[in-house]
Motif scaffolding. Structure first.
Motif, PDB file in Angstrom:
ATOM      1  N   GLN A   1       0.828  -1.204   0.000  1.00 32.54           N
ATOM      2  CA  GLN A   1       0.000   0.000   0.000  1.00 32.54           C
ATOM      3  C   GLN A   1       0.865   1.259   0.000  1.00 32.54           C
ATOM      4  O   GLN A   1       0.553   2.250  -0.679  1.00 32.54           O
ATOM      5  CB  GLN A   1      -0.915  -0.002   1.232  1.00 32.54           C
ATOM      6  CG  GLN A   1      -1.865   1.184   1.277  1.00 32.54           C
ATOM      7  CD  GLN A   1      -2.777   1.120   2.498  1.00 32.54           C
ATOM      8  OE1 GLN A   1      -2.622   0.254   3.341  1.00 32.54           O
ATOM      9  NE2 GLN A   1      -3.714   2.041   2.576  1.00 32.54           N
ATOM     10  N   ALA A   2       1.992   1.217   0.718  1.00 35.65           N
ATOM     11  CA  ALA A   2       2.862   2.386   0.798  1.00 35.65           C
ATOM     12  C   ALA A   2       3.566   2.665  -0.527  1.00 35.65           C
ATOM     13  O   ALA A   2       3.892   3.817  -0.847  1.00 35.65           O
ATOM     14  CB  ALA A   2       3.880   2.203   1.909  1.00 35.65           C
ATOM     15  N   ASN A   3       3.808   1.633  -1.304  1.00 36.32           N
ATOM     16  CA  ASN A   3       4.573   1.797  -2.545  1.00 36.32           C
ATOM     17  C   ASN A   3       3.717   1.702  -3.804  1.00 36.32           C
ATOM     18  O   ASN A   3       4.254   1.752  -4.908  1.00 36.32           O
ATOM     19  CB  ASN A   3       5.677   0.739  -2.607  1.00 36.32           C
ATOM     20  CG  ASN A   3       6.739   0.941  -1.545  1.00 36.32           C
ATOM     21  OD1 ASN A   3       7.700   1.683  -1.750  1.00 36.32           O
ATOM     22  ND2 ASN A   3       6.556   0.279  -0.413  1.00 36.32           N
ATOM     23  N   GLU A   4       2.428   1.537  -3.630  1.00 37.95           N
ATOM     24  CA  GLU A   4       1.565   1.377  -4.798  1.00 37.95           C
ATOM     25  C   GLU A   4       1.609   2.605  -5.707  1.00 37.95           C
ATOM     26  O   GLU A   4       1.716   2.491  -6.936  1.00 37.95           O
ATOM     27  CB  GLU A   4       0.132   1.098  -4.343  1.00 37.95           C
ATOM     28  CG  GLU A   4      -0.828   0.819  -5.487  1.00 37.95           C
ATOM     29  CD  GLU A   4      -2.223   0.471  -4.989  1.00 37.95           C
ATOM     30  OE1 GLU A   4      -3.068   0.096  -5.818  1.00 37.95           O
ATOM     31  OE2 GLU A   4      -2.456   0.589  -3.767  1.00 37.95           O
ATOM     32  N   GLN A   5       1.562   3.795  -5.107  1.00 35.87           N
ATOM     33  CA  GLN A   5       1.567   5.005  -5.920  1.00 35.87           C
ATOM     34  C   GLN A   5       2.894   5.171  -6.659  1.00 35.87           C
ATOM     35  O   GLN A   5       2.934   5.576  -7.820  1.00 35.87           O
ATOM     36  CB  GLN A   5       1.298   6.233  -5.039  1.00 35.87           C
ATOM     37  CG  GLN A   5      -0.096   6.273  -4.438  1.00 35.87           C
ATOM     38  CD  GLN A   5      -0.172   5.474  -3.144  1.00 35.87           C
ATOM     39  OE1 GLN A   5       0.813   4.859  -2.739  1.00 35.87           O
ATOM     40  NE2 GLN A   5      -1.338   5.477  -2.517  1.00 35.87           N
TER      41      GLN A   5
END
Length: 553
Positions: A75-79
């Protein structure tokens, strides 16, 4: 189902240079039951009661891998991953970068807010698993004092394993005061550590403390009250064990080192695929052979000769047998009772006066409550309340007796006595002792269970009732062969005629059968008989033996 236990203090263990004293605090709400004795065989007692502890805390249910950290990273690296995929578009990349910074700030604030909660939750679970294992023990073990022995019973957390430690009175050097009966005892994980301190050069004294029943009301502040809410499946499973013990089984006598060889092989390898079973190849008057799947490694035990009828039986959930590993070097013999492929099994370790029984359901995920309705395979004779009370009173006078002995005491037929005892087993008031092949008085609960409160809810029984009420059952001529009665007939189910068969032995137990319905094809007899076999059997009892169809046949 709620149970309340009240203990005076806690069970305790004291160890000094000369002795180890084990004092179990009994439930003061139950009838006084107490026992004191000095253990004569220290090491077998230590290993057997340690095995009982391993049963109590055993939980082999599948536990999925914790993916919380991975999902948080994703979730932290999805963007950022999405931005890299669209890096050729400057405008969108700039917008995504701004959103990513904003999302990062939100995540930081969210993490700061939730961090105390996550830390507190982790500390809580660490405390339970490492320091307060008692919180995971569902029900305190049951202890029964009888004229010939004292025995402990317990169930595992996953409800798939049953343990029973029985100690003959001859295994104690000195016996003190005792009162026959059954009671729950306070049990804690710390006691296990004290069990490990038992040594042959120190005296070991075992006491179910009778002083708990002598305290006046003014001392009520010293009591500790536990309120336990049990799932019905736990109690049903406990009752099913005795029903399964009374069923015919293939008996295999193994040398302790032969069972140790099986456990050693299982411990050396980890299977990556199925089947994961032990396949017993039993030939009369031949050495016992076991095939360990999926490697198909065949072990032949020439010290263990099989004396029964030929069979091939597969046993699943085999790693639960590791509970016995520590106790095996001290065991004099090992006896396996195998009910059949996919059915429960029992392993009895005999230490000479001390016996430990491990009961395993058909496989680990199939707990005793769902393992098989063994009460439906038992004799199905209708017994009126007065007759049943006579049988129970006779058992109460003796505390333990075989069906033939109770039949002689009451002047009743053995089939009637066994049917009455089967009812009391399902009410939690009696049990079948697999070691000595006798019935024992054992009140599992303080108050007798209400009739029907723990009736083994069965959709198959309900359907069988409807078939009988609608007159959809027809019976063929009964065949007799090899001491068995072969019952066949027709059951009309939703307009489809089915041809079930049932095999009943001389003791009126259902030992086999077949049907073309989906329930039987999927489960065979591993979950009990199907509704068509039940209806046929009940119709047979009503038409041939004159027993009311309204009874549970």
């Amino acid at each position: 189902m709620n149970f309340v236990h009240r203990y005076l203090g806690q069970s305790r263990a004291e160890t000094d240079v000369g002795a180890t004293r084990l004092g179990f605090a009994p439930d003061t709400l139950r009838a006084p039951t107490f026992f004191t004795g000095k253990v004569a065989r220290h090491l077998p007692f230590r290993e057997a009661i340690s095995a009982l502890h391993h049963v109590v805390v055993s939980d082999l249910r599948f536990k999925p891998k914790d993916r919380t950290a991975y999902l948080a990273w994703l979730q932290a690296n999805e963007q950022q991953l999405l931005a890299e995929a669209l890096s050729d578009r400057d405008a969108i990349r700039a917008e995504i970068e701004a959103l990513r910074r904003e999302a990062g700030e939100i995540d930081l604030r969210s993490g700061a807010i939730m961090r105390p909660f996550h830390h507190a939750r982790r500390r809580y679970f660490d405390y339970l698993y490492k320091q307060n294992f008692d919180a995971w023990i569902v029900l305190d073990p049951v202890i029964t004092v009888h004229p010939d022995e004292i025995f402990f019973e317990a169930f595992s957390l996953d409800e798939s394993s049953y343990g029973r430690l029985s100690c003959d009175h001859d295994t104690f050097e000195r016996l003190g005061a005792m009162a026959y009966g059954t009671t729950n005892v306070d049990y804690s994980h710390a006691l296990y550590d004290e069990f490990q301190k038992i040594r042959s050069y120190r005296d070991t004294e075992l006491a179910i403390d009778p002083t708990g029943f002598e305290v006046q009301t003014t001392g009520e502040a010293a009591y500790r009250e536990d309120k336990i809410e049990l799932p019905d499946s736990w109690m049903r499973g406990f009752l099913q064990v005795s029903s399964a013990m009374a069923q015919p089984a293939f008996t295999v006598d193994l040398h302790p080192m032969d069972l140790h060889a099986i456990l050693t092989r299982l411990g050396a390898c980890r299977e990556r695929h199925g089947p994961r079973s032990l396949r017993f190849l039993l030939e009369p008057d031949r050495p016992v052979c076991v095939v360990i799947e999926p490697w198909n490694e065949r072990l032949t035990f020439r010290r263990s000769i099989y004396r029964g009828s030929g069979a091939e039986i597969r046993l699943w959930g085999r790693r639960r047998l590791a509970i016995l590993a520590r106790a095996l070097p001290l065991a004099k013999s090992v006896r396996l009772h195998l009910l059949g492929t996919g059915l429960p099994s029992f392993a009895v370790l005999d230490f000479g006066g001390l016996r430990f029984t491990l009961g395993l359901s058909g496989w680990t995920a199939n707990d005793w409550s769902r393992a098989g309705r063994f009460d439906l395979l038992a004799p199905r004779t209708d017994v009126d309340a007065d007759t049943a009370a006579r049988v129970f009173a006779a058992l109460g006078r003796r505390h333990l007796a075989g069906a033939e002995t109770l039949a002689a005491d009451t002047g009743l037929a053995r089939s009637t006595v066994e049917a009455a005892l089967g009812g009391y087993v399902q009410a939690g008031r009696a049990m079948f002792d697999l070691d000595k092949r006798v019935y024992r008085l054992r009140e599992l609960t303080r108050e007798p269970l209400e009739a029907g409160a723990l009736r083994f809810a069965s959709e198959q029984e309900a359907k069988a009732d409807r078939f009988l009420a609608a007159g959809l059952v027809a019976l063929d001529p009964v065949r007799h062969a090899d001491g068995l009665r072969w019952i066949g007939g027709t059951v009309l189910d939703d307009g489809t005629p089915l041809r079930p068969t049932v095999e009943i032995d001389a003791d009126d137990r259902m030992v086999g059968g077949s049907c073309a319905c989906g329930f039987f094809i999927r489960n065979r007899l591993m979950r009990g008989p199907c509704e068509h076999m039940l209806a046929l059997r009940r119709f047979f009892h009503a038409q041939v033996e004159g027993k009311p169809m309204g009874s549970r046949a």
